[in-house]
Design a protein around this motif. Structure first.
Motif, mmCIF file in Angstrom:
data_model
loop_
_atom_site.group_PDB
_atom_site.id
_atom_site.type_symbol
_atom_site.label_atom_id
_atom_site.label_comp_id
_atom_site.label_asym_id
_atom_site.label_seq_id
_atom_site.Cartn_x
_atom_site.Cartn_y
_atom_site.Cartn_z
ATOM 1 N N ALA A 31 26.455 -19.778 11.478
ATOM 2 C CA ALA A 31 25.532 -20.876 11.667
ATOM 3 C C ALA A 31 24.556 -19.982 11.521
ATOM 4 C CB ALA A 31 25.681 -20.969 13.790
ATOM 5 N N ILE A 32 23.926 -18.938 11.610
ATOM 6 C CA ILE A 32 22.911 -17.363 11.556
ATOM 7 C C ILE A 32 22.421 -18.489 9.099
ATOM 8 C CG2 ILE A 32 21.266 -15.373 11.358
ATOM 9 C CD1 ILE A 32 22.881 -15.479 14.578
ATOM 10 N N ARG A 33 23.591 -18.150 9.501
ATOM 11 C CA ARG A 33 23.382 -17.438 7.629
ATOM 12 C C ARG A 33 23.364 -18.897 7.892
ATOM 13 N NH1 ARG A 33 25.222 -17.532 2.777
ATOM 14 N NH2 ARG A 33 25.331 -15.061 1.696
ATOM 15 N N GLY A 34 23.599 -19.635 8.044
ATOM 16 C CA GLY A 34 23.356 -21.567 7.246
ATOM 17 C C GLY A 34 21.829 -21.853 7.941
ATOM 18 N N ARG A 35 21.763 -21.715 8.272
ATOM 19 C CA ARG A 35 20.272 -21.480 9.229
ATOM 20 C C ARG A 35 19.351 -20.895 7.596
ATOM 21 N NH1 ARG A 35 20.402 -22.088 15.503
ATOM 22 N NH2 ARG A 35 22.252 -23.520 15.683
ATOM 23 N N LEU A 36 19.256 -19.449 8.092
ATOM 24 C CA LEU A 36 18.821 -18.588 7.179
ATOM 25 C C LEU A 36 18.022 -19.152 5.226
ATOM 26 C CD1 LEU A 36 19.729 -15.309 8.141
ATOM 27 C CD2 LEU A 36 17.451 -16.394 8.673
ATOM 28 N N ALA A 38 18.891 -22.579 4.301
ATOM 29 C CA ALA A 38 17.971 -23.554 4.708
ATOM 30 C C ALA A 38 16.799 -23.193 4.624
ATOM 31 C CB ALA A 38 18.500 -24.487 5.485
ATOM 32 N N LEU A 39 16.525 -22.555 5.656
ATOM 33 C CA LEU A 39 15.082 -22.028 5.711
ATOM 34 C C LEU A 39 14.609 -21.211 4.791
ATOM 35 C CD1 LEU A 39 12.428 -21.633 7.760
ATOM 36 C CD2 LEU A 39 14.423 -19.340 8.465
ATOM 37 N N TYR A 46 18.071 -16.916 -0.404
ATOM 38 C CA TYR A 46 18.164 -16.231 0.289
ATOM 39 C C TYR A 46 19.014 -14.672 -0.178
ATOM 40 C CZ TYR A 46 21.408 -14.434 3.478
ATOM 41 O OH TYR A 46 22.172 -13.815 4.776
#
Length: 70
Positions: A31-36, A38-39, A46
């Motif tokens: 979840a954290i990696r996916g948000r990073l 995307a961000l 990334y």
């Protein structure tokens, strides 16, 4: 007795160590990696950002270790 300046410096080493560990543990959570990803605008950005941050944290950790070792 310990040198007060030397004792105070261990806080920076501990901070560098903690941030280095967190930088390698947190992104393993999907979840954290996916948000990073995307961000930052994609996998390539990334990886570039993650690699640069990891090297910077490692450099800081090595510098702090050298300060404590002297």
């Amino acid at each position: 007795l310990q040198n007060p300046q030397m004792s105070a410096g261990w806080g920076e080493y501990a901070l560098a160590f903690a941030l280095f560990i967190l930088a390698h543990v947190l992104p393993t959570r999907p979840a954290i990696r996916g948000r990073l990803v995307a961000l930052l605008g994609g996998e390539r950005r990334y990886l570039l950002t993650y690699s640069t941050a990891s090297l910077a944290l490692l450099y800081w950790l090595i510098l702090e270790r050298g300060e404590r070792h002297m």
